[in-house]
Motif scaffolding. Structure first.
Motif, PDB file in Angstrom:
ATOM      1  N   SER A  67       0.849  -1.192   0.000  1.00 29.56           N
ATOM      2  CA  SER A  67       0.000   0.000   0.000  1.00 29.56           C
ATOM      3  C   SER A  67       0.880   1.235   0.000  1.00 29.56           C
ATOM      4  O   SER A  67       1.980   1.228   0.551  1.00 29.56           O
ATOM      5  N   ASN A  68       0.402   2.273  -0.648  1.00 27.86           N
ATOM      6  CA  ASN A  68       1.113   3.546  -0.632  1.00 27.86           C
ATOM      7  C   ASN A  68       0.519   4.406   0.480  1.00 27.86           C
ATOM      8  O   ASN A  68      -0.350   5.215   0.265  1.00 27.86           O
ATOM      9  N   ASP A  69       1.022   4.171   1.704  1.00 23.36           N
ATOM     10  CA  ASP A  69       0.459   4.777   2.905  1.00 23.36           C
ATOM     11  C   ASP A  69       0.653   6.286   3.007  1.00 23.36           C
ATOM     12  O   ASP A  69      -0.029   6.947   3.765  1.00 23.36           O
ATOM     13  N   SER A  70       1.605   6.822   2.275  1.00 19.90           N
ATOM     14  CA  SER A  70       1.877   8.252   2.442  1.00 19.90           C
ATOM     15  C   SER A  70       2.039   8.918   1.094  1.00 19.90           C
ATOM     16  O   SER A  70       2.289   8.280   0.087  1.00 19.90           O
ATOM     17  N   ASP A  71       1.877  10.231   1.102  1.00 17.06           N
ATOM     18  CA  ASP A  71       2.118  11.013  -0.106  1.00 17.06           C
ATOM     19  C   ASP A  71       3.608  11.277  -0.211  1.00 17.06           C
ATOM     20  O   ASP A  71       4.304  11.422   0.785  1.00 17.06           O
ATOM     21  N   CYS A  72       4.098  11.313  -1.412  1.00  9.46           N
ATOM     22  CA  CYS A  72       5.497  11.649  -1.609  1.00  9.46           C
ATOM     23  C   CYS A  72       5.633  12.369  -2.937  1.00  9.46           C
ATOM     24  O   CYS A  72       4.717  12.375  -3.745  1.00  9.46           O
ATOM     25  N   ASP A  73       6.778  12.973  -3.139  1.00  9.82           N
ATOM     26  CA  ASP A  73       7.028  13.754  -4.342  1.00  9.82           C
ATOM     27  C   ASP A  73       7.807  12.903  -5.330  1.00  9.82           C
ATOM     28  O   ASP A  73       9.006  12.686  -5.165  1.00  9.82           O
ATOM     29  N   VAL A  74       7.117  12.411  -6.358  1.00 12.25           N
ATOM     30  CA  VAL A  74       7.719  11.497  -7.313  1.00 12.25           C
ATOM     31  C   VAL A  74       8.810  12.175  -8.143  1.00 12.25           C
ATOM     32  O   VAL A  74       9.684  11.501  -8.683  1.00 12.25           O
ATOM     33  N   VAL A  75       8.802  13.502  -8.228  1.00 13.90           N
ATOM     34  CA  VAL A  75       9.814  14.198  -9.030  1.00 13.90           C
ATOM     35  C   VAL A  75      10.961  14.744  -8.186  1.00 13.90           C
ATOM     36  O   VAL A  75      11.823  15.449  -8.684  1.00 13.90           O
ATOM     37  N   ALA A  76      10.982  14.416  -6.899  1.00 13.42           N
ATOM     38  CA  ALA A  76      12.066  14.884  -6.028  1.00 13.42           C
ATOM     39  C   ALA A  76      13.389  14.274  -6.472  1.00 13.42           C
ATOM     40  O   ALA A  76      13.449  13.178  -7.002  1.00 13.42           O
ATOM     41  N   THR A  77      14.467  15.047  -6.283  1.00 13.19           N
ATOM     42  CA  THR A  77      15.802  14.562  -6.589  1.00 13.19           C
ATOM     43  C   THR A  77      16.652  14.689  -5.344  1.00 13.19           C
ATOM     44  O   THR A  77      16.781  15.789  -4.827  1.00 13.19           O
ATOM     45  N   PRO A  78      17.232  13.629  -4.814  1.00  7.43           N
ATOM     46  CA  PRO A  78      17.034  12.245  -5.276  1.00  7.43           C
ATOM     47  C   PRO A  78      15.632  11.759  -4.935  1.00  7.43           C
ATOM     48  O   PRO A  78      14.948  12.362  -4.114  1.00  7.43           O
ATOM     49  N   ARG A  79      15.222  10.657  -5.579  1.00  8.92           N
ATOM     50  CA  ARG A  79      13.874  10.118  -5.358  1.00  8.92           C
ATOM     51  C   ARG A  79      13.668   9.810  -3.883  1.00  8.92           C
ATOM     52  O   ARG A  79      14.534   9.235  -3.231  1.00  8.92           O
TER      53      ARG A  79
END
Length: 112
Positions: A67-79
């Protein structure tokens, strides 16, 4: 007593692992095939199930869902890396906990 999701009349060997209890041992050789001694929930006869010696968290990703329990920034560097909760597919027999946490690289967005 049987769990409500486990029927009482089918052939035991046709039930998935959520309806059977297996006596597993960590003494098997990792990656090898072995015969797990199992028993269907309730008063059913014992049976052997073929399994691959592996802890649940070591399974191939196709054998569990997370499950993807949290929001995250897919374009963040580094991932970004986030903790996810994973559940083993019901037809898989493995050692240890069928629900486990693992770190995963962010691959989803919060909706934008």
């Amino acid at each position: 007593p049987d769990s409500p999701s486990c029927p009482t009349d089918p052939i035991c060997s046709s039930l998935d692992s959520s309806c059977i209890e297996c006596n597993l041992t960590a003494s098997c050789l990792y990656g090898s095939t072995f015969q797990a001694q199992c028993r269907c929930r309730g008063d059913r006869k014992p049976l052997n199930k073929t399994a691959t010696c592996s802890f649940c968290y070591q399974l191939h990703p196709s054998q569990y869902t997370c499950s993807n329990d949290s929001d995250c920034d897919v374009v963040a560097t580094p991932r970004e890396r986030v903790e996810v909760t994973c559940t083993v597919n019901s037809d898989v027999i493995c050692l240890g906990n069928r629900i486990f946490k693992k770190m995963s690289t962010c691959n989803w967005t919060s909706g934008y």
